[in-house]
Motif scaffolding. Structure first.
Motif, PDB file in Angstrom:
ATOM      1  N   TYR A  72      -0.533  -1.336   1.813  1.00  0.00           N
ATOM      2  CA  TYR A  72       0.040  -1.322   0.467  1.00  0.00           C
ATOM      3  C   TYR A  72       1.279  -0.413   0.386  1.00  0.00           C
ATOM      4  CZ  TYR A  72       0.694  -0.950  -4.482  1.00  0.00           C
ATOM      5  OH  TYR A  72       1.266  -0.984  -5.733  1.00  0.00           O
ATOM      6  N   LYS A  73       2.091  -0.734  -0.591  1.00  0.00           N
ATOM      7  CA  LYS A  73       3.399  -0.102  -0.759  1.00  0.00           C
ATOM      8  C   LYS A  73       3.353   1.429  -0.709  1.00  0.00           C
ATOM      9  CE  LYS A  73       4.526  -3.928  -3.795  1.00  0.00           C
ATOM     10  NZ  LYS A  73       4.474  -4.356  -5.214  1.00  0.00           N
ATOM     11  N   GLN A  75       4.146   5.109  -1.469  1.00  0.00           N
ATOM     12  CA  GLN A  75       4.550   5.787  -2.702  1.00  0.00           C
ATOM     13  C   GLN A  75       5.285   7.086  -2.357  1.00  0.00           C
ATOM     14  OE1 GLN A  75       4.073   4.336  -5.824  1.00  0.00           O
ATOM     15  NE2 GLN A  75       3.566   2.653  -4.434  1.00  0.00           N
ATOM     16  N   GLU A 122      -2.228   5.042   0.472  1.00  0.00           N
ATOM     17  CA  GLU A 122      -1.982   4.083  -0.607  1.00  0.00           C
ATOM     18  C   GLU A 122      -2.906   2.853  -0.537  1.00  0.00           C
ATOM     19  OE1 GLU A 122       0.216   5.702   1.178  1.00  0.00           O
ATOM     20  OE2 GLU A 122       2.012   6.188   0.033  1.00  0.00           O
ATOM     21  N   ASP A 210       5.033   9.932 -11.779  1.00  0.00           N
ATOM     22  CA  ASP A 210       5.757   9.032 -10.880  1.00  0.00           C
ATOM     23  C   ASP A 210       6.783   8.264 -11.688  1.00  0.00           C
ATOM     24  OD1 ASP A 210       4.228   9.247  -8.285  1.00  0.00           O
ATOM     25  OD2 ASP A 210       2.598   8.749  -9.659  1.00  0.00           O
TER      26      ASP A 210
END
Lengths: 252, 252, 252, 252, 252, 252
Positions: A72-73, A75, A122, A210
């Motif tokens: 997953y992306k 962060q 993530e 964020d």
């Protein structure tokens, strides 16, 4: 040492080893993500894969499935952010569905217990969702399945942290590409680390929120969240030893 | 105090207030989740909603959108687990898509900046995905959108923690239904807290992994991860004050 | 009056009330949608929520779940259209999946009967799909679930219509933001109605087809499909009384 | 009469006819659904297809695309319910996505205007969603597309109703398999109607809510919601004539 | 030989190599699937990965991305069927979406040309869909992307076939686990082949249709569709050499 | 000849014919796709529909469901490519889900055996996925379902090929719009073929890979992959006779 990698077995051998659901299947899940100019893009895949093999080698009835490489992306606050060249990540639903299907296929073979070893922070919640969906679908079909989900760093003790960071530990949140991962890589894949390219950076500090799109200025240009300079192979060995024995102890 | 809740406005007033994308839209996102026998199921909705209104009341050009009440599945180590009666949660993809669509609708009105105030830890990564997808879709359409994502507890300082937990802080991980949330609820919705039903529990300790299906024996029968007994309205006021002023300061 | 809102209960109380599936769970579903310059954006949420609480207060063994606030896209002929600022709507699949998951979570608690009270015409078919999917999934798992789906206005009799519209009724299709909804809001949330801003409009007439993108010139600039000028609190009371007693009578 | 059916054309002819987006493309959408023991399962496909061809034959620059045969799930109050053998329906998302993709493919050929002629009430909101998504996706790509959505019965006037139902009209809601559809089928496909099997039923009455799973006892055993006995070919001709000329008049 | 594997590079090196979209990115896609009792489960991953590295080593400006290991469901007539233990496959939509996201991430880095080297027949149409969706999405965003999709065996000439099968070629359809794949594996991973376990089988013959659920009796118990007995390392070298030089010639 | 088309039956007759799952349901699946300037866009729908009706007419207990007209995206090497005007195709997931739902609806009626007759090569893998998902979902619900999937051309023997192509057969891959399909259409729908517009082309040759976006220069401007000039009604009759009797023989 016995061979524990499923992909290297022929199907008849695999069948015999897994009959009656007697094996736990370990699935390493990682990411392709920048880890600074001094290290390759694959520590999040290689480290959980290595640990998985070591754990399965020491435990009874554990086998290692081919790893999921793309996670997953990334962060900003945990992996530097999804905008670095080389950081190559997938969406949450793609990861969830792909992992779900892989686990379902192993269930179809008769396996009933799984250990997901995560190497990329993530991924956690998306692996959680894949595991939860699998367990619920199987339950509706009267199949009892159990999935353990762990991130290897959760097996590192405060004692080890004190040894690895004798000058003080800046916290887990900023360990991306720092002493911890670099040390492990120095131990298991020294050819993928070039300490001469390592960049000294202050531990990252972030605002308490964020922002999307992410702000690249929040991260050091090198991409790590703390300095890898004090990484050593010995520290890597120490960390690995503790993770491996901890996982064996808890899940064997 | 000025009214900042979008739902209570007529559309003409809303239009005037938001023209030229001059307002930041705050979207509180929570969960319906057990918080022990002494508290209602909605602190994760009410607390971020309250903070959102206070923040918008103090800041310039902020409005509060109707909250998202149902959040992602409660996890044992952060919310007690998804198996408690009353804990009423949705899947990751449903939350992501619902929040995405809500944000997209506000973008369609001309708004360009959003603040997601999260009240339920487990929502974080799914909100992250919704925000990331929105920003990327808008970017592809040449619309520049910015989404801030925060969990209110990240604005609490160590000083405040020291005051709220004079006998020592067991850590964020076990604050579910404990002193922190209970104190805030005592301050803002005392009628939804009944301290006579509060159950004293030791701070929860967990193995360094998760398991699916979750094991109810990992959690105290009351459902909280630490004791709420020392919660007070005053502590709640202190915490809220810091969160609200912190958010205003960072995001105004 | 007894408290029927699930969100305000602690989980132990909720568990006791719902044991053995003895309660019907009412889920109000609405929309955030313009209702003219004289009224807030939330009548479609507040009205079914109010009715739900009244019904549960009068019936045996009914509880009210937190409402779903954001509904399916407003259509020109029933809600003025999705292009008005303030009209904040989600896609059909997002609504279906979100509602499906919420109902599934209540099923997981042991509940077996549900009443969806709809306050926004455009939601109907998507709620129908969510209910149908839930019932079929549960059936495949040998769980027998029943979902009642209603729109509150379907409980209004011709006699009441005659009283509310003594000068003639222009038809349900154009009641958006008109006498009916405005009267109910005057009764239950007068502070959200400002009759001084109400705009007199002729009942809308439309061609016998829809067009996408919608044509804003089909709707009066005020956004209502008929005039709210003759709305009164008394009419609201009359309508509500009939809806509430009708629902109790049919579904208790 | 000129041939207006796209499927019967070779691609070069089709290309010439549609160049520069000069044609409106009509897409009939229906359902496979019981219409009583006296009629075939396909009136909801055949009627809009017939109307589409007649409209295109009379109008300038309209072509008819192959119809979508399988539609959204039949509901008790409008189509008798999804439990009748022969009623063969798809989910809302499948219909939406299939229709969306078909329209997108016609857009790819350069077409810019579409007319969806619906023959099955339950399709309406899902066609609305497909049209809305298409228009918004195209808009984001700077392509201006227009979709008209209509149900043919909305073009029938009160005068015609008075002629077709000289003894009084029980309302649109119960016309499923009754005089209206049967008359049209007698006119255009008499071989698919067997009036000797037609069953006389009272107009259906329903409670003011829906229930899932549906209750078969709400519907007459024959499956129609009103009696088809007074259907005649002449009435069918009258209705069709009005629908066809109405559509031509509004949309040419 | 130069290193062409992206995962082994640090991000700065990767960035320099790929600037201005000057590199073609090769993505090997395979499957975990039984290939008879004499061979491991991963030939469909290892062979395209090997070819990818060789091609990139010989060509200008090509890099190799981490392979996708789990592919689409094995079919009886091409891979023996999805019911063999060890055959571990994902659904079509999961594969499509995962590959799509991976390619999108590489596009985000600035890459514009991709070569998918497929090692598992059943993947083909799902890779086609992923490629088509990517190209269309990018086009809508004014980004021009090109994806080449190939299965390595399509580069084998009739001359080579004649040499590899001097006694006659039973056809591509039955080459699963036969001479072709076994020879290649003998060449590149001899440690994963145990010819002493190879089972002689007649070339499979099948009825001219497929059936679901698949009928295991259609396949030899060993799982291969033809006999691997005449496989040799030399044949493997011959085949590989032709595939590699063919791909370089066509796509460099 | 008996009527075998489900859509033309009334529901009571259909119910009697299908009781106890005694019928096999044939579902033709095709595509709207250019087949050269000499032929209509619907051969891929009409041919499998015709075969289905003939097969059902000769077999015991088979019925024909309404065909699926729009199929998966035409590929250059098998159908000329998705860029031709008139080629009107849907995505893989839309086709899969739509077909899945249609089959599920027939299962709901009590049917247990299905024959998918495919007329468009590109559909194959997506139909495979729909069938596989259906069978697995039903199995989880303890319903035993069988789906046969066939493409009609797989029933053509080498003898027939030799007769149809006396001058040599260029291979299945290039039969799009050539002698085979044109001959069949001349036999069953001569009014949809205009041999005066038929264009002579050399059999297409392609590089051993695909490319996205497709390159129109790979295909003859007429759109066929080989010449239809030698098509005759007699050849069509011969081919059809063999396909129909073959299918009856294998699946009755």
């Amino acid at each position: 040492m016995k061979d524990v990698k499923i992909e290297n077995m022929d199907w008849v051998s695999y069948k015999e080893l897994t009959e009656e659901g007697k094996c736990k299947i370990i699935l390493p899940v990682g990411a392709i993500e920048q880890h600074g100019p001094h290290m390759s893009l694959n520590p999040d895949v290689l480290i959980p894969s290595h640990i998985a093999e070591e754990v399965a080698g020491k435990a009874d009835n554990m086998l290692v499935a081919p790893a999921i490489s793309y996670g997953y992306k990334s962060q900003v606050k945990s992996g530097g952010g999804n905008f670095f060249p080389g950081t190559t990540c997938v969406s949450g639903s793609s990861l969830e569905n792909y992992v779900f299907d892989v686990l379902q296929a192993y269930v179809n073979h008769g396996n009933r217990e799984f250990i997901l070893i995560n190497g990329h922070f993530e991924n956690s919640m998306h692996l959680c969702e894949a595991a939860d969906k699998l367990v619920n679908k199987c339950k509706a079909e009267k199949i009892s399945v159990k999935v353990y989900l762990l991130s290897y760093w959760d097996f590192i003790s405060e004692e080890t942290i004190a040894k690895v960071f004798p000058d003080g530990f800046a916290g887990w949140a900023v360990e991306h590409g720092g002493v911890l991962e670099t040390s492990i890589m120095l131990k298991i894949y020294p050819e993928l680390v070039d300490m001469s390219k390592a960049v000294d950076v202050e531990p990252a500090t972030f605002p308490p929120y964020d922002v999307f799109p992410p702000d690249p200025s929040w991260v050091a240009p090198s991409g790590t969240l703390s300095s890898p300079l004090k990484a050593t192979e010995e520290k890597g060995a120490l960390i690995l030893e503790e993770c491996i024995s901890g996982i064996v102890q808890h899940l064997n």
